[in-house]
Design an enzyme around this catalytic site. Sequence first.
Site, short mmCIF file in Angstrom:
data_model
loop_
_atom_site.label_atom_id
_atom_site.label_comp_id
_atom_site.label_asym_id
_atom_site.label_seq_id
_atom_site.Cartn_x
_atom_site.Cartn_y
_atom_site.Cartn_z
N GLU A 142 39.62 45.08 42.91
CA GLU A 142 40.87 44.59 43.50
C GLU A 142 41.72 45.75 44.03
O GLU A 142 42.34 45.64 45.09
CB GLU A 142 41.66 43.78 42.47
CG GLU A 142 40.93 42.57 41.93
CD GLU A 142 40.01 42.87 40.73
OE1 GLU A 142 39.46 41.91 40.17
OE2 GLU A 142 39.83 44.05 40.38
N CYS A 163 41.73 41.73 35.85
CA CYS A 163 42.61 42.10 34.74
C CYS A 163 44.05 41.80 35.15
O CYS A 163 44.35 41.56 36.33
CB CYS A 163 42.43 43.58 34.37
SG CYS A 163 43.06 44.74 35.59
N CYS A 209 45.44 44.27 37.82
CA CYS A 209 44.94 44.02 39.18
C CYS A 209 45.58 42.77 39.78
O CYS A 209 45.90 42.74 40.97
CB CYS A 209 43.41 43.90 39.17
SG CYS A 209 42.58 45.49 39.03
#
Length: 183
Positions: free
Chosen positions: A87, A111, A114
Amino acid sequence: MSYLKNPLLEIDSNPILIRPSWDDYFFGLAFLISQRSSDWSTKHAAIAVDKNHKVIGFGYNGLVRGVDDGQVPRDRNEKNRWMIHSEVNLILNSYRSFNDTDSIYITGIPCLQCTSNLIQHGAKKIIMADRRGYSNPPLTQLKDIKKLCKKCKINLKTVKPNLNWLYEEKLKRELTDLCFITK
């Protein structure tokens, strides 16, 4: 000029054109792009697409430019500290901001950091592949991602992409005929 013949354009009673949905198409691209990752255990990718289905950019998880792939630590925790997430690479490698972006396709669950980065960069819709594996974030992190997206009015969706079209015998024959795959 028979070398210009394209079997994908032939029309007959037995159509050979395989057309996946846009979601499946972009997930197919994302999973293909993820194969460039230097991470031996977790291959991820992300693609940004505008409302006209044009790719704005993509990224896969990997090492910083200039670091030899052979230098990837074998210990999982050590390796993860060296990797740039897909990302983040998407944001860094996109040729424009996400203001015109319709969707971000990610090959797994991002996550929380991100997700925050994507939202900060202007993402409006995040579509994640429902993918189970060794590196899934903890359930509490997924709840936090959902909560963050809800607060920011980001459309978050999880899908099970159908990638069978990538493995269709007709497609393999077409690509072989077009010399993309050796016999």
